[in-house]
Design a protein around this motif. Structure first.
Motif, short mmCIF file in Angstrom:
data_model
loop_
_atom_site.label_atom_id
_atom_site.label_comp_id
_atom_site.label_asym_id
_atom_site.label_seq_id
_atom_site.Cartn_x
_atom_site.Cartn_y
_atom_site.Cartn_z
N ARG A 66 0.84 -1.21 0.00
CA ARG A 66 0.00 0.00 0.00
C ARG A 66 0.87 1.25 0.00
NH1 ARG A 66 -1.79 3.57 3.75
NH2 ARG A 66 -3.76 4.62 3.26
N TRP A 67 1.90 1.26 0.84
CA TRP A 67 2.79 2.42 0.92
C TRP A 67 3.47 2.65 -0.43
CZ3 TRP A 67 7.67 4.23 0.30
CH2 TRP A 67 8.00 5.44 0.94
N ASN A 68 3.93 1.58 -1.04
CA ASN A 68 4.62 1.70 -2.33
C ASN A 68 3.68 2.21 -3.41
OD1 ASN A 68 6.93 0.72 -1.13
ND2 ASN A 68 6.58 -1.39 -1.78
N LEU A 69 2.41 1.77 -3.39
CA LEU A 69 1.42 2.22 -4.36
C LEU A 69 1.21 3.72 -4.28
CD1 LEU A 69 -0.92 1.59 -6.42
CD2 LEU A 69 -2.39 1.33 -4.41
N LEU A 70 1.16 4.25 -3.06
CA LEU A 70 0.83 5.66 -2.85
C LEU A 70 2.06 6.56 -2.80
CD1 LEU A 70 -2.01 5.15 -0.21
CD2 LEU A 70 -2.25 5.58 -2.66
N HIS A 71 3.25 5.99 -2.91
CA HIS A 71 4.49 6.78 -2.91
C HIS A 71 5.38 6.33 -4.07
CE1 HIS A 71 2.93 6.90 1.22
NE2 HIS A 71 3.48 8.10 1.30
N PRO A 72 4.90 6.52 -5.30
CA PRO A 72 5.61 5.96 -6.47
C PRO A 72 6.99 6.54 -6.71
CG PRO A 72 3.87 7.46 -7.14
CD PRO A 72 3.69 7.27 -5.68
N GLU A 73 7.27 7.73 -6.18
CA GLU A 73 8.56 8.36 -6.46
C GLU A 73 9.58 8.12 -5.36
OE1 GLU A 73 8.44 12.36 -7.99
OE2 GLU A 73 6.29 12.15 -8.43
N GLU A 74 9.21 7.40 -4.32
CA GLU A 74 10.13 7.13 -3.22
C GLU A 74 10.64 5.71 -3.31
OE1 GLU A 74 9.11 8.72 0.64
OE2 GLU A 74 7.35 9.73 -0.23
N SER A 75 11.72 5.46 -2.60
CA SER A 75 12.30 4.11 -2.59
C SER A 75 11.28 3.13 -2.01
CB SER A 75 13.57 4.08 -1.75
OG SER A 75 14.54 4.95 -2.30
N PRO A 76 11.02 2.05 -2.71
CA PRO A 76 9.99 1.11 -2.23
C PRO A 76 10.40 0.43 -0.93
CG PRO A 76 11.16 0.18 -4.10
CD PRO A 76 11.62 1.60 -3.98
N ARG A 77 9.40 0.15 -0.13
CA ARG A 77 9.64 -0.57 1.11
C ARG A 77 9.59 -2.07 0.83
NH1 ARG A 77 5.95 2.89 5.49
NH2 ARG A 77 7.27 4.76 5.46
N SER A 78 10.28 -2.82 1.66
CA SER A 78 10.36 -4.26 1.49
C SER A 78 9.71 -4.95 2.69
CB SER A 78 11.81 -4.70 1.36
OG SER A 78 11.91 -6.10 1.26
N ALA A 79 8.89 -5.94 2.42
CA ALA A 79 8.24 -6.68 3.49
C ALA A 79 9.28 -7.41 4.34
CB ALA A 79 7.25 -7.69 2.89
N TYR A 80 8.95 -7.61 5.61
CA TYR A 80 9.89 -8.25 6.53
C TYR A 80 10.26 -9.64 6.05
CZ TYR A 80 12.03 -9.82 10.89
OH TYR A 80 12.91 -10.29 11.83
N VAL A 81 9.27 -10.39 5.56
CA VAL A 81 9.57 -11.74 5.09
C VAL A 81 10.48 -11.70 3.87
CG1 VAL A 81 7.51 -11.94 3.60
CG2 VAL A 81 8.57 -13.99 4.57
N SER A 82 10.33 -10.68 3.03
CA SER A 82 11.22 -10.53 1.88
C SER A 82 12.64 -10.26 2.33
CB SER A 82 10.73 -9.39 0.99
OG SER A 82 9.40 -9.59 0.56
N GLN A 83 12.78 -9.42 3.34
CA GLN A 83 14.11 -9.10 3.85
C GLN A 83 14.82 -10.35 4.38
OE1 GLN A 83 13.82 -5.94 6.79
NE2 GLN A 83 12.17 -4.96 5.63
N GLN A 84 14.06 -11.27 4.94
CA GLN A 84 14.66 -12.46 5.53
C GLN A 84 15.00 -13.51 4.48
OE1 GLN A 84 15.34 -12.19 8.88
NE2 GLN A 84 14.47 -10.16 8.43
N LEU A 85 14.14 -13.68 3.47
CA LEU A 85 14.27 -14.82 2.59
C LEU A 85 14.88 -14.52 1.22
CD1 LEU A 85 10.87 -16.62 3.28
CD2 LEU A 85 13.10 -17.15 4.26
N ASN A 86 14.76 -13.27 0.78
CA ASN A 86 15.14 -12.98 -0.60
C ASN A 86 16.63 -12.67 -0.80
OD1 ASN A 86 12.55 -13.43 -1.37
ND2 ASN A 86 11.98 -11.26 -1.51
N ALA A 87 17.37 -12.69 0.29
CA ALA A 87 18.81 -12.44 0.16
C ALA A 87 19.50 -13.58 -0.58
CB ALA A 87 19.43 -12.25 1.54
N GLN A 88 18.90 -14.78 -0.54
CA GLN A 88 19.47 -15.93 -1.23
C GLN A 88 18.53 -16.35 -2.35
OE1 GLN A 88 20.84 -19.02 1.59
NE2 GLN A 88 20.13 -17.64 3.20
N SER A 89 19.06 -16.62 -3.48
CA SER A 89 18.24 -17.03 -4.63
C SER A 89 18.09 -18.54 -4.62
CB SER A 89 18.87 -16.55 -5.94
OG SER A 89 20.19 -17.05 -6.04
N THR A 90 17.40 -19.03 -3.61
CA THR A 90 17.17 -20.46 -3.47
C THR A 90 15.68 -20.72 -3.33
OG1 THR A 90 17.40 -20.31 -1.07
CG2 THR A 90 19.40 -20.81 -2.33
#
Length: 881
Positions: free
Chosen positions: A767-791
């Motif tokens: 929701r925040w990213n949708l309403l703030h298109p010109e700002e750096s997007p926020r990342s969900a907590y689960v994304s921060q934990q799991l997406n660091a590795q491409s597995t």
């Protein structure tokens, strides 16, 4: 009734009874009748059921408590309230594309409320608790407008709740937190909540926690609402517990939404029998005082006979069709009755009023309720649905749907209730409020001042509690050594710690629906005692045992019997005590998770609306942990249902330290930070080893995910990430061992304590990213934990796949979800997990298949694993078995 074979003997008995009444009084006569009945029963005489009385007022005119106020002044005020309620609904429909609103319910019950507001409903610090009938909300707003508590702008914002301070369609504390106390418009929920509110108040009084004095719980409901199981399902508890702090007022306007409640019968008589049989004091308010003279003049008894004969459908016809029709069809059955009313015009017959519209009769009934001790009271008041709406809706089948009147009917309404609005203003349907110093306003404010303050009102603030620190649960943060225990037992030990805490111990309310032994809580019986209004009048058969069944007037446990709805209602009363009694309590309701949200979701939704605070513990949770019970007991979806309630925070922990962190943080949020949330936590009855809490895991536990174990190989050739929760986390841990030993695949293991919390966090980021298109997007907590590795990421829980699927948008790359879709069944845990394809072997195969799909291993490796682990690739999907 059988033919009288000896009328002379009958007359002699009647004359004897009349003699007793004349010389010794009604009490003596009642005693003799009861004594005769007992004697006849001893002789084997079959007696008629005596749970209903004649279709007449319970209180005779000579016994009525006289209303002390100014009848004419109160009628003026009531008429203005009627007008403003009508105006508010009509303006909402005229100006806002038909937002709706209800006129007829309040029209029929205005007098019932007005007498209460003028004489009985106390406000202030020791305010009475009132469960208003939801469809009557316009009348409450109209009164508050006259009192100056609401503005014209707010009335014009009726049902416009998104912007500003609009008025909610029905009683909703979430939307109007300083006004409404109880959500009641989901019909049936008000009555059961009121019963358990009165019950919990007696519990608090008996334990010396809150001095309620003679506070009353008033519950207003409709006769049609009594068809809801929740409306009458708990009335036996009120009678058994002698809840004399409770009064039901049932508006018997004889109509449902579509037609008569009991067109071929008598709903008032039916309800009288039901409530009287449950031990209630029943007060029928059927006929208004205009009937008193006719009844007194009727020497034949035919008028009472005709009243008993007529069915509800006919009663509605009389009001709908007018005085001439009533003369012909009601009085006309017997010539003597026509003679009785020959001096009355058709209009006078039309306005022979019903008891619920007569303030004198209503006052007498409420006074009786206030003075009755040892019993709850129900007032059965007969009214007319759409009263005052004339041909536009009075006593019409469509009355419930009436939203407006045409100009001619509006004029009649104005004239009938003498509202001082000229013809040229009528088309705008203006509000009317007399000057502050007018006699009406002075009178109304004086009545409320004498009763302690204005209602409806809700006080949400309270003194924050001194919540125990996490260190208080140090035993749960350590490993269990050689012992294997269930997370349910870990919870019980935490509960034992809490009840001993000096700061909050007395505020802890353990609640169970007759399953304490199932959850291992029987040790608390002797320690805390089970609340009973009568104490313990017997010696329990297990009195010689350490954990005997101990009931006590000051017992701390609420053991509510086999009633999930009742136990939840008790929890809700305790969970809102901070607002309703300014005494925060910390209730823990422990139940089979399958019989939680699925069975009482409507009440759980009401808890969210009520801004409840407390803990719901879904024990024996998951589809495969309650292995011996089967389809009706095994829960695979309660977390999804919990996630439907915006302010319900839910967790599915595996280990005792996770549970400790969650409960401690929940207490902090609810009782120290005063957040409007409540908790649903699932626990299991499966015994296993619990490890030490990993260092630095608290944040992840609370947010919903943390790394339980990481791969020790720095740059493995093959790697996956495995997520699990509840008991299936242990299958995930076992799968990691299989992957390493059998396939040389490394794995990070993540404990997903709350997929729901992770999903909500992700949605907020979206929701925040949708309403703030010109700002750096926020990342969900689960994304921060799991997406660091491409597995590949594999998620397995004891819940249906839709639970884990919530995370798919926030996980880059391949994401595979295993779950327990399909009906439960009885078998061993191992067989159940194999059946639902969530055991360690299916987790292993899912991980290998994900690696194969990414081209990192051959498909033949997956096929070999399927064969080696004995998985049947052709078996029918559990969805279809």
């Amino acid at each position: 009734m059988r033919e009288d074979l000896d009328p002379q003997e009958t007359q002699e008995w009647l004359e004897a009874l009349d003699g007793v009444l004349s010389h010794a009084g009604r009490a003596r006569a009642a005693f003799l009748l009861k004594y005769l009945a007992k004697h006849a029963a001893r002789q084997g005489t079959q007696l008629p059921a005596a749970i209903t009385t004649s279709f007449r007022n319970t209180i005779e005119p000579r016994d009525e408590k006289r209303m002390p106020g100014d009848l004419f002044m109160e009628r003026k005020i009531r008429s203005l309230i009627r007008w403003n309620a009508l105006a508010m609904v009509m303006r909402a429909n005229d100006n806002n594309e038909g937002l709706g609103g209800h006129i007829s319910s309040f029209s029929s019950s205005a007098t019932l409320y007005d007498v209460g507001f003028n004489y009985f409903f106390r406000g202030g610090d020791k305010a009475d608790l009132i469960y208003y009938q939801g469809h009557s909300s316009p009348g409450m707003y109209a009164r508050s407008f006259l009192e100056g508590r609401l503005s014209e702008q707010q009335l014009d914002s009726f049902r416009r709740e998104v912007d500003g301070d609009g008025l909610s369609s029905y009683p909703h504390p979430w939307l109007m937190p300083d006004y409404w106390q109880f959500p009641t418009v989901s019909m049936g929920l008000g009555p059961i909540q009121a019963i358990y509110q009165a019950h919990v108040m007696k519990y608090q009084q008996s334990r010396g926690l809150v001095d309620h004095g003679d506070r009353k719980v008033w519950c207003f409901m409709g006769d049609g609402e009594c068809d809801e199981p929740e409306s009458l399902g708990a009335i036996a508890l009120a009678g058994r517990e002698q809840l004399d702090n409770l009064c039901f007022v049932i508006n018997c306007n004889l109509q449902r939404l579509d037609g008569p409640v009991r067109g071929n019968g008598k709903i008032i008589q039916e309800l009288e029998g039901v409530f009287r049989g449950a031990g209630w004091n029943v007060v029928k308010v059927i006929w208004g005082r205009h009937w008193d003279q006719l009844l007194e003049r009727d020497k034949t008894g035919l008028l009472r006979r005709r009243m008993n004969e007529v069915c509800d459908g006919e009663l509605q016809n009389y009001k709908a069709n007018g005085g001439a029709y009533t003369r012909k069809h009601f009085f006309g059955k017997y010539p003597e009755l026509l003679e009785l009313v020959e001096d009355l015009s058709d209009d006078e017959i039309m306005y022979l009023n019903r008891g619920g519209h007569d303030p004198y009769k209503v006052y007498a009934a409420y006074a009786n309720a206030r003075e009755t001790k040892g019993q709850p009271t129900v007032v059965l008041a007969m009214t007319v649905k759409g009263y005052g709406l004339g041909s536009g809706g009075e006593a019409q089948n469509e009355a419930h749907s009436v939203k407006k009147l045409d100009l001619e009917e509006l004029k009649k309404f104005r004239d009938r209730f003498a509202v001082p609005i000229p013809d040229d203003e009528l088309k705008n349907v203006p509000y009317y409020r007399p000057p502050k110093d007018s006699p009406e306003m002075v009178y109304m404010h004086k009545r409320r001042e004498e009763l302690g303050g204005y209602l409806p009102a809700r006080q949400a603030d309270f003194d924050a509690l001194d919540v125990p620190s996490l260190e208080k649960f140090s035993a749960q943060l350590k490993n269990t050594g050689k012992r294997e225990v269930s997370s349910t037992m870990a919870f019980v030990r935490m509960l034992s710690t809490l009840v001993k805490d000096k700061a909050v111990g007395e505020r802890i309310v353990p609640i169970v629906p007759d399953e304490a032994r199932t959850f291992g809580m029987e040790g608390m019986f002797r320690q805390l005692g089970i609340y009973s209004s009568q104490g313990q009048r017997y010696t329990p058969h297990d009195a010689d045992q350490i954990m005997y069944y101990k009931e006590s007037k000051d017992g701390q446990i609420l053991e509510e019997g086999i009633t999930e709805a009742g136990a939840f209602s008790a929890w809700l009363a305790a969970a809102t005590s901070y607002a309703n009694h300014r005494y925060p309590m910390v209730p823990f309701y422990i139940f089979y998770s399958m019989f939680g949200f699925q069975r009482i979701m409507d009440l759980a939704w009401a808890a969210g609306d009520s801004q409840a605070r407390g803990f719901l513990i879904g024990a024996t949770s998951g589809r495969t942990t309650l292995n011996g019970e089967g389809l009706q007991h095994q829960d695979g979806h309660s977390h999804l249902m919990a996630n439907m309630i915006p302010n319900c925070v839910s967790y599915d922990p595996t280990y005792s330290y996770e549970l400790a962190v969650i409960i401690q943080d929940g207490m902090r949020r609810m009782y120290a930070e005063k957040e409007n949330v409540f908790y649903y936590i699932t626990t299991m009855n499966e015994n296993y080893y619990h490890p030490d809490m990993p260092e630095g895991s608290e944040e992840g536990i609370i947010k919903g995910i943390y790394k339980l174990k990481g791969s020790t190989v720095k740059k493995p050739k093959l790697k996956v990430q495995l997520l699990g929760s509840g008991t299936i986390l242990r299958e995930v841990e076992a799968a990691a061992e299989l992957l390493k030993s059998d396939h040389k695949v490394e794995a990070d293991i993540w404990s997903a304590t709350s997929i729901n919390q992770l999903y909500r966090d992700g949605m907020e980021c979206d929701r925040w990213n949708l309403l703030h298109p010109e700002e750096s997007p926020r990342s969900a907590y689960v994304s921060q934990q799991l997406n660091a590795q491409s597995t590949p990421v594999i998620c397995a829980t004891d819940y249906i796949k839709a639970y884990g699927e919530q995370l798919r948008p926030y996980i880059d790359g391949r994401y595979v979800v295993l779950g327990t879709d399909g009906y439960g069944r009885s078998d061993t845990r191992a067989k159940l997990r194999e059946h639902f394809e969530v055991d360690r072997y299916y987790v292993t195969v899912a991980a290998l298949k994900a690696l194969s799909d990414e081209g990192k291993i051959a498909a033949s490796v997956v096929s070999k694993a399927i064969a080696d682990y004995g998985l049947d690739a052709e078996k029918i999907s559990p969805m279809h078995r």
